[in-house]
Design an enzyme around this catalytic site. Sequence first.
Site, PDB file in Angstrom:
ATOM      1  CB  CYS A  77      -0.916   0.013   1.217  1.00 46.64           C
ATOM      2  SG  CYS A  77      -1.913  -1.460   1.434  1.00 46.64           S
ATOM      3  CG  HIS A 132      -1.581   2.848   4.242  1.00 45.81           C
ATOM      4  ND1 HIS A 132      -1.905   1.550   3.956  1.00 45.81           N
ATOM      5  CD2 HIS A 132      -0.848   2.788   5.384  1.00 45.81           C
ATOM      6  CE1 HIS A 132      -1.410   0.743   4.877  1.00 45.81           C
ATOM      7  NE2 HIS A 132      -0.754   1.474   5.754  1.00 45.81           N
TER       8      HIS A 132
END
Length: 296
Positions: A77, A132
């Site tokens: 991610c 993120h």
Amino acid sequence: MGTPSLWVLLVPAVVLVGLSAPCVAYGQPNFIIILADDVGWGDLGANWAETKETPHLDELAAEGMRFVDFHSAASTCSPSRASLLTGRLGARNGVTHNFAVTSVGGLPLNESTLAEVLQEAGYSTGAIGKWHLGHHGRHHPSFRGFDYYFGIPYSHDMGCTDTPGYNLPPCPPCPQHDTAARVARKACYTEVALPLFENITVIQQPVNLSSLAARYVEKATQFIQQASDSGRPFFLYLALAHMHVPLGVPSLPPASNKGIYGAALKEMDALVGQIKQVADSHGKGNTLLWFAGTAG
């Protein structure tokens, strides 16, 4: 967090016509990046004829440009998102691993983001969805070039919710005043309820996963409308929860024999279709829409 996967790039043909026209007629183009999470190659009908759940995305592929050998910069991610927004690999931008719930750092502050560059060029910039790249202090998206932010700070499996969705093994809802249960279920991240941010304010905790897709569409629509009304070009970065587990409870019925996964695909496709419709109504011919998928 997934295996390396090909990104899929779908750009409507009308966009290419708009971008090739004189700047006098069109001015600065708008940009929309829609990033799907853990989407598979066969999840799109444009790539796999047996897939019938993605008519809007398939239409983008038919009308525009489809890249079949376009690689993500990383298979997880945070590094993939850092590279997307900086144009630099993790070895150079400093992000080589995922940030955790307890991380206090993020994308290094000396790295320039695409949003910062476009913001300086007069663009209205918005980020909706999964960030993120750091959620404390100046690492928050509101300080990384985005005028508006609405979404979750990290993956939606990194915090408990009262609508835990579909997963294997299934994660339970947030524990209610039960320390023993919290410890026993630590692998499901039940110690911290997943927050939903609007700009720098937590507006819901735990977030309701079943309504997240609809809220993303609502906020994206508002952002595009407000930017268009202001007369400024816009950059929208929409990072979806689809198709990362746990799958949210889809509002659409299961499709064919693919059950919940097929329904989630249909929900993602419908979301993209709605965003394209709004973008067309406010800047058709002058908006570059890019759909891509990555692992993570």
